[in-house]
Design a protein around this motif. Structure first.
Motif, PDB file in Angstrom:
ATOM      1  N   UNK A   1       0.871  -1.358  -0.007  1.00 56.58           N
ATOM      2  CA  UNK A   1       0.191  -0.128   0.179  1.00 56.58           C
ATOM      3  C   UNK A   1       0.859   1.253   0.049  1.00 56.58           C
ATOM      4  N   UNK A   2       1.137   2.060  -1.285  1.00 56.93           N
ATOM      5  CA  UNK A   2       1.901   3.036  -1.270  1.00 56.93           C
ATOM      6  C   UNK A   2       1.067   4.403  -0.989  1.00 56.93           C
ATOM      7  N   UNK A   3       1.991   5.668  -1.079  1.00 58.30           N
ATOM      8  CA  UNK A   3       1.344   6.705  -0.735  1.00 58.30           C
ATOM      9  C   UNK A   3       0.217   7.360  -1.624  1.00 58.30           C
ATOM     10  N   UNK A   4       0.126   6.848  -2.832  1.00 60.13           N
ATOM     11  CA  UNK A   4      -0.723   7.232  -3.593  1.00 60.13           C
ATOM     12  C   UNK A   4      -2.208   6.552  -3.279  1.00 60.13           C
ATOM     13  N   UNK A   5      -1.868   5.249  -2.965  1.00 57.69           N
ATOM     14  CA  UNK A   5      -3.242   4.680  -2.417  1.00 57.69           C
ATOM     15  C   UNK A   5      -3.667   5.252  -0.871  1.00 57.69           C
TER      16      UNK A   5
END
Length: 221
Positions: free
Chosen positions: A14-18
């Motif tokens: 789960x990256x920053x965009x998500x």
């Protein structure tokens, strides 16, 4: 910055965009819940602003799809509002626009792709909707299918490329000119972010309207 706000759930990263996307969704859900709790006949300032936004979006949708505006408005309005916030949120220090991430723009394009078929099937029925792909000649079926796929890719790549290039251009100008010209760069970012949100939402609206209205015209014939 990207890794700092990333975590894993099993094999899924789960990256920053998500995370930013989830945050935007939470804000919209909260605003929608609060704004619909106490609607008044004589609206206050906050309700007036919200109603003005809804009316403006409804007018834009009705101009393209007058017969089906009410059915497709919730999806198109949500898409437009999300894109505006997602494109502009990169102006907040420490955050970046989720639409700079190809996975996010691809997900949005897939939503548009499935929504076109969902609304078509829902309003026209399976047989009438699918019959379009065999007209005017069944030999055109592969070309219809290819066009559905290519325009979905185009939606995802167009938004991703424009937002990425916008951020890169802003960073290059700031590196060269320093902070001597922050206001023009800020205005450029805001204008371009709004334009890209409008284009993506309008293309989605056109795809929905053309599919529904074209199929309905064929059914009536």
């Amino acid at each position: 910055m990207e890794n700092k706000f990333s975590f894993e759930i099993g094999p899924v990263v789960i990256n920053q965009s998500v995370i930013t996307t989830w945050g935007i969704m939470l804000v919209f859900i909260t605003i929608a819940w609060l704004s619909t709790r106490r609607l008044e006949i004589i609206p206050g300032r906050f309700q007036t602003i919200l109603e003005s936004i809804v009316v403006a979006i409804d007018d834009a949708i009705s101009a393209v799809a007058p017969e089906h505006g009410r059915q497709i408005m919730p999806f198109i309005a949500t898409l437009w509002l999300f894109l505006i916030v997602a494109n502009l949120i990169g102006l907040i220090p420490g955050l970046h626009s989720p639409t700079r991430d190809l996975s996010i723009t691809s997900a949005l394009a897939c939503l548009v792709f499935f929504s076109v078929h969902w609304f078509g099937l829902r309003m026209l029925g399976l047989k009438n909707y699918l019959n379009h792909y065999l007209k005017p000649n069944p030999i055109l079926l592969p070309f219809h299918l290819i066009s559905e796929i290519t325009r979905t890719f185009a939606l995802a790549i167009r938004l991703f490329g424009n937002m990425m290039s916008l951020d890169m251009a802003a960073m290059i100008v700031l590196l060269v000119a320093g902070f001597l010209a922050p206001i023009p760069i800020l205005m450029l970012h805001i204008i371009e972010a709004l334009v890209q949100a409008y284009i993506f939402g309008m293309l989605a609206l056109i795809y929905l309207a053309s599919a529904i209205q074209h199929h309905q015209h064929n059914v009536q014939e």
